[in-house]
Design an enzyme around this catalytic site. Sequence first.
Site, PDB file in Angstrom:
ATOM      1  N   LYS A  32       6.749 -15.757   7.414  1.00 41.45           N
ATOM      2  CA  LYS A  32       5.727 -15.514   8.436  1.00 41.45           C
ATOM      3  C   LYS A  32       5.167 -16.862   8.894  1.00 41.45           C
ATOM      4  CE  LYS A  32       2.312 -11.921   9.309  1.00 41.45           C
ATOM      5  NZ  LYS A  32       1.626 -10.742   8.729  1.00 41.45           N
ATOM      6  N   GLU A  62      -4.059   4.454   4.131  1.00 44.26           N
ATOM      7  CA  GLU A  62      -5.402   4.973   4.397  1.00 44.26           C
ATOM      8  C   GLU A  62      -5.615   6.342   3.760  1.00 44.26           C
ATOM      9  OE1 GLU A  62      -3.438   3.619   6.650  1.00 44.26           O
ATOM     10  OE2 GLU A  62      -4.543   1.862   7.342  1.00 44.26           O
ATOM     11  N   ARG A 104      -6.023   7.906  10.320  1.00 44.08           N
ATOM     12  CA  ARG A 104      -4.855   8.146   9.462  1.00 44.08           C
ATOM     13  C   ARG A 104      -5.249   8.905   8.191  1.00 44.08           C
ATOM     14  NH1 ARG A 104       0.042   5.329   9.275  1.00 44.08           N
ATOM     15  NH2 ARG A 104       0.202   5.509  11.524  1.00 44.08           N
TER      16      ARG A 104
HETATM   17  C1  LIG Z   1      -2.223   2.497   9.943  1.00 43.86           C
HETATM   18  C2  LIG Z   1      -2.486   1.020  10.052  1.00 43.86           C
HETATM   19  N1  LIG Z   1      -3.167   0.404   9.077  1.00 43.86           N
HETATM   20  C3  LIG Z   1      -3.437  -0.911   9.156  1.00 43.86           C
HETATM   21  C4  LIG Z   1      -3.004  -1.657  10.232  1.00 43.86           C
HETATM   22  C5  LIG Z   1      -3.362  -3.127  10.352  1.00 43.86           C
HETATM   23  N2  LIG Z   1      -2.160  -3.962  10.255  1.00 43.86           N
HETATM   24  C6  LIG Z   1      -1.538  -4.432  11.312  1.00 43.86           C
HETATM   25  S1  LIG Z   1      -0.216  -5.358  10.936  1.00 43.86           S
HETATM   26  C7  LIG Z   1      -0.504  -5.140   9.276  1.00 43.86           C
HETATM   27  C8  LIG Z   1       0.378  -5.780   8.266  1.00 43.86           C
HETATM   28  C9  LIG Z   1       1.792  -5.383   8.514  1.00 43.86           C
HETATM   29  O1  LIG Z   1       2.593  -6.037   7.549  1.00 43.86           O
HETATM   30  P1  LIG Z   1       4.152  -6.019   7.793  1.00 43.86           P
HETATM   31  O2  LIG Z   1       4.585  -4.660   8.128  1.00 43.86           O
HETATM   32  O3  LIG Z   1       4.751  -6.645   6.601  1.00 43.86           O
HETATM   33  O4  LIG Z   1       4.368  -6.907   9.089  1.00 43.86           O
HETATM   34  P2  LIG Z   1       4.272  -8.502   9.244  1.00 43.86           P
HETATM   35  O5  LIG Z   1       2.936  -8.752   9.905  1.00 43.86           O
HETATM   36  O6  LIG Z   1       4.355  -9.097   7.871  1.00 43.86           O
HETATM   37  O7  LIG Z   1       5.419  -8.873  10.117  1.00 43.86           O
HETATM   38  C10 LIG Z   1      -1.604  -4.347   9.068  1.00 43.86           C
HETATM   39  C11 LIG Z   1      -2.159  -3.985   7.738  1.00 43.86           C
HETATM   40  C12 LIG Z   1      -2.277  -0.974  11.230  1.00 43.86           C
HETATM   41  N3  LIG Z   1      -1.837  -1.623  12.333  1.00 43.86           N
HETATM   42  N4  LIG Z   1      -2.023   0.337  11.106  1.00 43.86           N
END
Ligand SMILES: Cc1ncc(C[n+]2csc(CCOP(=O)(O)OP(=O)(O)O)c2C)c(N)n1
Length: 630
Positions: free
Chosen positions: A280, A366, A394
């Site tokens: 990342k 969630e 959610r």
């Molecule tokens: C239901 C929900 N919960 C929390 C989030 C907040 N959120 C956005 S991106 C993320 C992390 C995602 O991690 P990953 O899937 O590994 O993607 P990366 O950013 O590492 O590419 C979170 C917790 C969200 N978008 N949707």
Amino acid sequence: MNLYSIENPSFLKGKSDEELKGLAQDIREFLIQSCSETGGHIGANLGVVELSIALHKYFDSPADKFLFDVGHQAYIHKILTGRISEFDTLRQYKGLCGFPKMRESEHDVWEAGHSSTSLSAAMGMAKARDIQGGTHHIVPVIGDGALTGGMALEALNHIGSDRTNMTIILNDNEMSIAPNVGAMHNMLGRMRTNTQYNRVKHDIEDFINRLPQVGSKLRDMADRIKDSMKYLVVNGIFFEELGIKYIGPVDGHDFEDLAQAIKSSKDYNGPVVVHVITKKGKGYHPAEADKLGKWHGLGPYKIDTGEVLGSKTTPSWSEFMSNTILEYAKEDRRIVALTPAMPVGSKLTKFQNELPDQFFDVGIAEQHAVTMAGGLAASGMRPYLAIYSTFLQRGYDQLLHDVDRQNLNVLIGIDRSGLVGADGETHQGVFDISFISPLPNIVLMMPKDEIEASRMIDLSLRHEGPAAIRYPRGNVKGLDMGGQREPLKLGEWEEVVAGDDMAIISFGPTLDLAIDASAALKEAGIDAKVINARFIKPLDEKMLLALGASSMPLVTVEESMLAGGLGSMIASFMADHHFTNPVKRIGIDNEYVEHGDVNKLLEDLGISTANIILQSKTLMEQTDEKEVKN
Ligand SMILES: Cc1ncc(C[n+]2csc(CCOP(=O)(O)OP(=O)(O)O)c2C)c(N)n1
Ligand SMILES: CC(=O)[C@@H](O)[C@H](O)COP(=O)(O)O
Ligand SMILES: [Mg+2]
């Protein structure tokens, strides 16, 4: 390469790996520069530059379908599909959306914003393809964080049993927003490091393939050896046992590795997961070195120093709420804090560092977070669940079925309540009043400022039953928190401005709009009172009965959906009691609110001082006319 000449991904087909590396470098430089001016999810996108290029080279979008989970990492996809010239409007009013958006491009076949939906949608598209006799590829791209979401596991359960063709790209960078957590994360860690199984498996397959004459008995035995190997090493066993072929780990920044893995996946008959290892923030040191999640997504920044521009002078609401709860938790071990993967956004890292045994980051889960809070409360604890309004959606059944119905002592800090701006329609916190208002037990509040918020926390932690305090994305007013404060009385509103002609009823940030409107109306000869409806639930029935008896016109104002909102509840109360007060509701009427500057969005929605004045004057004129007629 002139990135602005890109109209669609077809140009990639003839490119060599060396040319692709040059393209990746150009795209990285562009993203770092562009996001330094507009802000955005720079960290997540810098990690998927090579991956996005390879996907568009070896698949044929839009015939082949890319589904980006969460969708915050689709900037390169947007560049390769001819939208680079719009990046100066990224996440701005009427500008380029920060997530896939069907209306922007035929290549955006699925929209997201909330995590963990890609596999379920991909399954739907795969089965539609199978029924319709299609042969195209379905390619969900899901991160290691999103894979911790329950929906993703529900989908894997189905995909593996159905065996339909699908290439699941698992983008594993060991990060959610903050470092990823949980057993899935630990398992992926073992897979990341263990290439032993793949090497031996390839050797066995190679050996078998070199002996064309080998009898079927020997081939069967060799297959049994290969299959038993799976139980000796971890690699991919989780997926393979679900019926999903595992390919990986793959270097997500190496075009040769990516090409080989993607080609293998395309040739396989059945579902495949390609475990891609990425970094990342790759290519920009501050983002690469980020261990806290600061560079996951942020506002404009200085490229040379990584300094984020426009820092505020007062604490954020998230910081105020989390630090206030922390002080209570230091004195009372029953108080524990939970977050579903948002320790940074909810400003709970201080709590986590100071009271690690009273803190839980449950991952992007969630539903689990809400019901776990219920379980904690049922065992005598006082859980505080910090959760964005939009993500609480959610966990709605868990809130209803597990927490409210059992009347458990859960305190929910509903963060990002109201319009959030840049993240747009998937993230606006404008539905929680509508889905909480029907719940019989929970107390729902929104403070006008941080002093009132502290009084609400005090009340909630003494209250028997569930309570929720909603607060906006943004910063507190910076008031002096010293001095004694009267405990709040449950359900009691506050008359902040006196007046005899009409009443404006609001709460939270829009209360200030109501106060400003009242001042202007008084100058225009309309004596408008202002009521702080800080308890959205329960309503202050005593005050409403008095308003009903006065028959004065009422204007309600909320940065929330009208349906099921405070205004609707007040209008219903008046009707149920046969009062004749004319009521005008100001709020969001039956639409999704897109991305953009919050003030501009509010103006468009009529949630403004000017419109409160206009609606008040109109209501008064109509009332006067009616009185004349009568
Ligand atoms: C239901 C929900 N919960 C929390 C989030 C907040 N959120 C956005 S991106 C993320 C992390 C995602 O991690 P990953 O899937 O590994 O993607 P990366 O950013 O590492 O590419 C979170 C917790 C969200 N978008 N949707
Ligand atoms: C994509 C996603 O869901 C998160 O990154 C979200 O954008 C964070 O929002 P805040 O910036 O309000 O914390
Ligand atoms: Mg990740």
